[in-house]
Scaffold this motif. Structure first.
Motif, mmCIF file in Angstrom:
data_model
loop_
_atom_site.group_PDB
_atom_site.id
_atom_site.type_symbol
_atom_site.label_atom_id
_atom_site.label_comp_id
_atom_site.label_asym_id
_atom_site.label_seq_id
_atom_site.Cartn_x
_atom_site.Cartn_y
_atom_site.Cartn_z
ATOM 1 N N GLY A 169 -1.538 4.149 -1.640
ATOM 2 C CA GLY A 169 -0.721 5.192 -1.006
ATOM 3 C C GLY A 169 -1.403 6.541 -0.977
ATOM 4 O O GLY A 169 -1.427 7.230 0.053
ATOM 5 N N GLU A 216 3.781 -5.111 5.621
ATOM 6 C CA GLU A 216 3.997 -5.047 4.175
ATOM 7 C C GLU A 216 3.137 -6.096 3.496
ATOM 8 O O GLU A 216 3.080 -7.241 3.919
ATOM 9 C CB GLU A 216 5.478 -5.293 3.874
ATOM 10 N N GLU A 275 1.136 -3.008 -2.216
ATOM 11 C CA GLU A 275 -0.156 -2.448 -1.823
ATOM 12 C C GLU A 275 -0.096 -0.924 -1.701
ATOM 13 O O GLU A 275 -1.058 -0.223 -2.044
ATOM 14 C CB GLU A 275 -0.595 -3.058 -0.481
ATOM 15 N N LYS A 276 1.034 -0.412 -1.233
ATOM 16 C CA LYS A 276 1.139 1.037 -1.070
ATOM 17 C C LYS A 276 1.079 1.770 -2.408
ATOM 18 O O LYS A 276 0.734 2.955 -2.451
ATOM 19 C CB LYS A 276 2.424 1.385 -0.334
ATOM 20 N N LYS A 333 -10.302 1.590 0.152
ATOM 21 C CA LYS A 333 -9.043 0.870 0.009
ATOM 22 C C LYS A 333 -9.278 -0.541 -0.525
ATOM 23 O O LYS A 333 -8.574 -1.007 -1.428
ATOM 24 C CB LYS A 333 -8.334 0.811 1.369
ATOM 25 N N THR A 358 -4.321 6.522 1.493
ATOM 26 C CA THR A 358 -3.829 6.558 2.875
ATOM 27 C C THR A 358 -3.336 7.947 3.245
ATOM 28 O O THR A 358 -3.588 8.458 4.338
ATOM 29 C CB THR A 358 -2.708 5.530 3.050
#
Length: 579
Positions: free
Chosen positions: A274, A247, A269-270, A34, A277
């Motif tokens: 994403g 967030e 960031e997601k 990540k 994750t």
């Protein structure tokens, strides 16, 4: 439910030594991947930001060239002189002058000069000559409105550089915000004002550039933090806009030196992490399913191990109930059979220990009888003291006879310390105690007692007052050469009895009295560390006998010594009752 914990230990060991390392390594790998992905995303965003910055700088270069062209071009200066003082088009000659100015725009090439860029000249009287006509989507009233807004921001005495005027809210049907730049044009010979070149860039102009990125959002700010174009949710700095918990955005910034603008590019960031994750959580769910399957399998395996262990448990229970001949059938060669043989050996040893304990119990009963017999010895001691007292009186030695009598009285009181006494009996014991202390310490202490007749038979614990008098003797008269006195008074205050024990000893300082009173007022749990256990013992015995309303206080006596106050509810004496 299985009572054995053997299989639970196996499960716990599996979790610690196998599953925990797997989870730890997976978590570390997830965090590392990540972080690496975010670093790469930040580098990519910075590259995109640099490309976007070059395009904006190209636009500003074109605008700067246009402004310099209008300042330096002689023909345009001549045309501006002709419309000096003009307030509108009133004649055909005015129209020709107006057309010359309009034609001069064709000599300037500004990148993407269209309906999103407003270009117009304003003469010294405020007459506007626009670059584009009404059909281009820009109306003259809009330009006039913008001119009235930005005119106060223009420094007319600064014709040497471009002035960055800031944003103007849209007044037309499109409601677009425009950022205006201006260049003042003055006559090089007379220095008079010829006009002002106005260039307005619509916020919509940047939309095609900013919309080209699907993963992030752009926002362009001027130097004072005012947004020129782009997404309104992006703040000028990261501290200005609080994010929701959890967030985070990947933020990149670049400064455009020509206008001191700041271009900000943010990617959630997601968007970058994403997929990683999601993969991690799917793997975590798979591990969770594996754990559940392992626990179920271990449960069934443990049942097969639990049966013989349960049998051992039943044998131990029956042995404990008295069946000392029961044994475990140790048939087989597995570990459970070895355990059963060891268990049988242990039962045999327990039988031997029980036999030894029974012998010890018999010896203990003999010792208890001897201890009961030893309790007769205090009575023998009292009888001996009484015989000595009689011999002293016969020899006319009454002083030592009284000493023996006082000592016998105190000894009887100590033997019956758990029996109830009365206030009058306690005062008699105090006199006997002082007689013994006078003889031991070569003192001449006197005890005065003043007790109303109605309180003489007031019930109270045996030897309740003796520790207080002992404190007075030890701490108040240990260094006092002349004679001292101790006074015991009692009085009734409604449903309570108040007892005061005062002395004329050396006393205590005010600070010591306050400290001691604070200790007496504390909770019982906090009083255990105080060194004067005699006074605390008295207070605790009072509270055990009369309840938590029993009180003890300390104060300075009138003679300079210490007065101890005891207060507790009155209890009916024998033969009395409350109506």
């Amino acid at each position: 439910m299985l009572q054995s914990s053997f299989y639970r230990k196996i499960q716990f060991s599996f979790l610690i030594f196998i599953l925990l390392p797997i989870v730890t390594v997976s978590s570390l790998a997830y965090i590392t991947i990540k972080r690496t992905t975010m670093d790469k995303m930040e580098a990519a965003n910075q590259s995109i930001l640099q490309l976007m910055t070059k395009d904006i700088e190209k636009l500003l270069d074109d605008i700067s060239f246009a402004s310099h062209f209008y300042v330096q071009n002689v023909e345009i200066r001549d045309n501006l002189r002709e419309i000096q003082g003009m307030t509108g088009i009133h004649t055909f000659d005015d129209f020709n002058k107006y057309t010359k100015i309009r034609n001069s725009y064709d000599q300037v090439s500004i990148n993407a000069l269209n309906k999103y860029v407003r270009l117009f000249l304003v003469n010294d009287t405020g007459f506007i000559v626009p670059y584009m006509d009404v059909g281009s989507g820009q109306t003259l009233p809009q330009m006039e409105s913008d001119w009235k807004t930005v005119k106060p921001r223009i420094v007319l005495d600064n014709p040497t550089s471009i002035q960055w005027l800031g944003t103007v809210a849209g007044s037309g049907p499109d409601k677009d915000t425009y950022y205006y730049l201006s260049r003042v044009i003055r006559d090089s010979e007379t220095g008079s004002l010829l006009g002002t070149l106005m260039i307005g860039i619509s916020s919509t102009y940047f939309d095609p550039y900013f919309s080209s990125s699907t993963s992030g959002q752009f926002t362009l700010f001027e130097k004072n933090g005012q947004r020129i174009a782009g997404n309104a949710s992006i703040a000028y700095s990261e501290q200005e806009l609080p994010r929701k918990q959890g967030e985070r955005n990947i933020r990149s910034e670049a400064v455009i030196a020509q206008g001191n603008w700041k271009l900000v590019y943010e990617t959630p960031e997601k968007t970058a992490t994403g997929q990683i994750t999601q993969t991690f959580f799917v793997s975590a769910m798979a591990v969770a399913v594996f754990i559940i399957m392992f626990l179920m399998l271990s449960f069934f395996l443990a049942r097969s191990l639990h049966r013989p262990i349960r049998k051992l448990q039943r044998i131990a229970h029956q042995f404990g109930e008295g069946n000392r001949s029961i044994r475990f059938p140790d048939k087989g060669r597995d570990e459970i059979s070895d355990l059963g043989r060891s268990f049988n050996s242990m039962l045999d040893e327990i039988n031997g220990l029980i036999a030894g304990i029974e012998t010890e119990q018999e010896q203990k009963r003999v010792l208890e009888l001897q201890a009961l017999f030893a309790q007769i010895r205090p009575h023998f001691l009292l009888n001996t003291l009484n015989s000595i007292k009689c011999s002293l009186y016969v020899s006319d030695d009454r002083l030592h006879g009284r000493m023996i009598d006082s000592l016998s009285s105190l000894l009887r009181a100590y033997m019956r310390v758990n029996e109830p006494s009365t206030l009058l009996s306690e005062s008699v014991l105090l006199k006997h105690y002082l007689e013994i202390m006078n003889m031991r310490n070569d003192l001449a202490l006197e005890l005065s007692v003043r007790i109303p007749a109605e309180l003489e038979r007031q019930p109270m614990p045996m030897l309740l007052l003796q520790p207080i008098v002992e404190n007075a003797v030890v701490h108040g008269f240990v260094d006092k050469e002349e004679g001292g006195s101790i006074a015991l008074t009692a009085e009734r205050a409604q449903d309570r009895i108040m007892i005061r024990i005062s002395d004329n000893g050396r006393g205590m300082s005010d600070g010591q009295l306050r400290e001691l009173q604070a200790v007496l007022n504390q909770d019982p749990d906090q009083q255990s560390s105080y060194r004067r256990v005699g006074l605390l013992n008295v207070l605790q015995r009072m509270r055990l006998t009369y309840g938590m309303s029993a009180e003890m206080g300390m104060e300075r006596s009138e003679s300079g010594g210490v007065t101890v106050r005891l207060s507790f509810p009155i209890q009916p004496s024998e033969g009395e009752s409350h109506v």
